[in-house]
Scaffold this motif. Structure first.
Motif, PDB file in Angstrom:
ATOM      1  N   UNK A  19       0.796  -1.233   0.000  1.00 48.67           N
ATOM      2  CA  UNK A  19       0.000   0.000   0.000  1.00 48.67           C
ATOM      3  C   UNK A  19       0.826   1.280   0.000  1.00 48.67           C
ATOM      4  N   UNK A  20       2.068   1.238   0.502  1.00 47.24           N
ATOM      5  CA  UNK A  20       2.800   2.485   0.706  1.00 47.24           C
ATOM      6  C   UNK A  20       4.196   2.490   0.100  1.00 47.24           C
ATOM      7  N   UNK A  21       4.548   1.479  -0.656  1.00 48.36           N
ATOM      8  CA  UNK A  21       5.829   1.449  -1.359  1.00 48.36           C
ATOM      9  C   UNK A  21       5.653   2.094  -2.740  1.00 48.36           C
ATOM     10  N   UNK A  22       6.703   2.170  -3.563  1.00 53.02           N
ATOM     11  CA  UNK A  22       6.534   2.663  -4.938  1.00 53.02           C
ATOM     12  C   UNK A  22       5.675   1.756  -5.829  1.00 53.02           C
ATOM     13  N   UNK A  23       5.376   0.532  -5.364  1.00 53.99           N
ATOM     14  CA  UNK A  23       4.674  -0.426  -6.222  1.00 53.99           C
ATOM     15  C   UNK A  23       3.305   0.065  -6.696  1.00 53.99           C
ATOM     16  N   UNK A  24       2.419   0.594  -5.819  1.00 55.19           N
ATOM     17  CA  UNK A  24       1.109   1.039  -6.308  1.00 55.19           C
ATOM     18  C   UNK A  24       1.208   2.131  -7.376  1.00 55.19           C
TER      19      UNK A  24
END
Length: 212
Positions: A19-24
């Motif tokens: 939810x809070x990494x660069x992934x989204x």
């Protein structure tokens, strides 16, 4: 071969990653979506010497959603080679309208009660399928559409684990569609056709505004 899902509900580090990494943000850009909701995460481990391949399947029949903007990310924690169980994808299969029957992953046996067409054993005979096998390193991110046919080989290496974290997301226009094959307790209260919403489907993008 070991796997589990929905660790984000109990493990803060995996919730942060989903939810809070660069992934989204990366996925939102790929899908060209204004909002992105988390469907689930999965931790996948193939120990050295795992003989069973992961049978070819598509992800969407296992998900209780319907829509176009649904994808799976796959992030390796170890170097992945063909020998240790790289994933193979059937190029262009996300455009195939065939409703493939979900299977039990380590065997082609169908999920009990599931409908659809049995996926051919592409490990034994790829036929005319345009297969591409992706070797990867830690730090890589592989993203595929939820209708893409894919599978993985056994881990024939003698000493290398094949660990990965997979996170599945839904973008604009995706709605809930109950599938009794894959019930999730935290989806209770959702109805068919309803737009995805927290807390059943946490909002992953856009990120919350920074405090002023």
């Amino acid at each position: 071969f070991r796997s589990g899902v929905d660790h984000w509900r109990h493990i803060d580090e995996l919730a942060d990653f989903a939810l809070r990494s660069p992934l989204p943000g990366l996925v939102a850009a790929l899908l060209e979506t204004t909002t992105l909701h988390l469907y689930e995460d999965s931790v996948l481990v193939k120990e050295p010497g795992t003989r069973e391949p992961t049978m070819f399947h598509q992800d969407l029949p296992y998900f209780s959603v319907t829509g176009e903007a649904v994808c799976t990310t796959w992030v390796p924690l170890d170097p992945v080679t063909r020998e240790s169980g790289a994933i193979g994808y059937v190029r262009g299969s996300h455009r195939d309208p065939t409703a493939w029957r979900p299977n039990l992953f380590v065997t082609r046996d169908p999920v009990p009660g599931a409908d659809g067409t049995d996926v051919p054993d592409l490990h034994a005979d790829p036929g005319d399928a345009d297969l591409v096998w992706i070797e990867a390193e830690p730090g890589d991110v592989i993203v595929h559409h939820a209708r893409t046919l894919h599978g993985a080989g056994p881990n024939r290496s003698g000493d290398r684990r094949r660990r990965a974290v997979s996170v599945r997301y839904c973008g604009d226009g995706v709605t809930y569609a109950a599938r009794a094959l894959t019930p999730k307790p935290h989806h209770a209260g959702m109805t068919d056709g309803e737009r995805l919403r927290p807390p059943a489907f946490p909002l992953a993008w856009p990120p919350p505004s920074a405090p002023t």
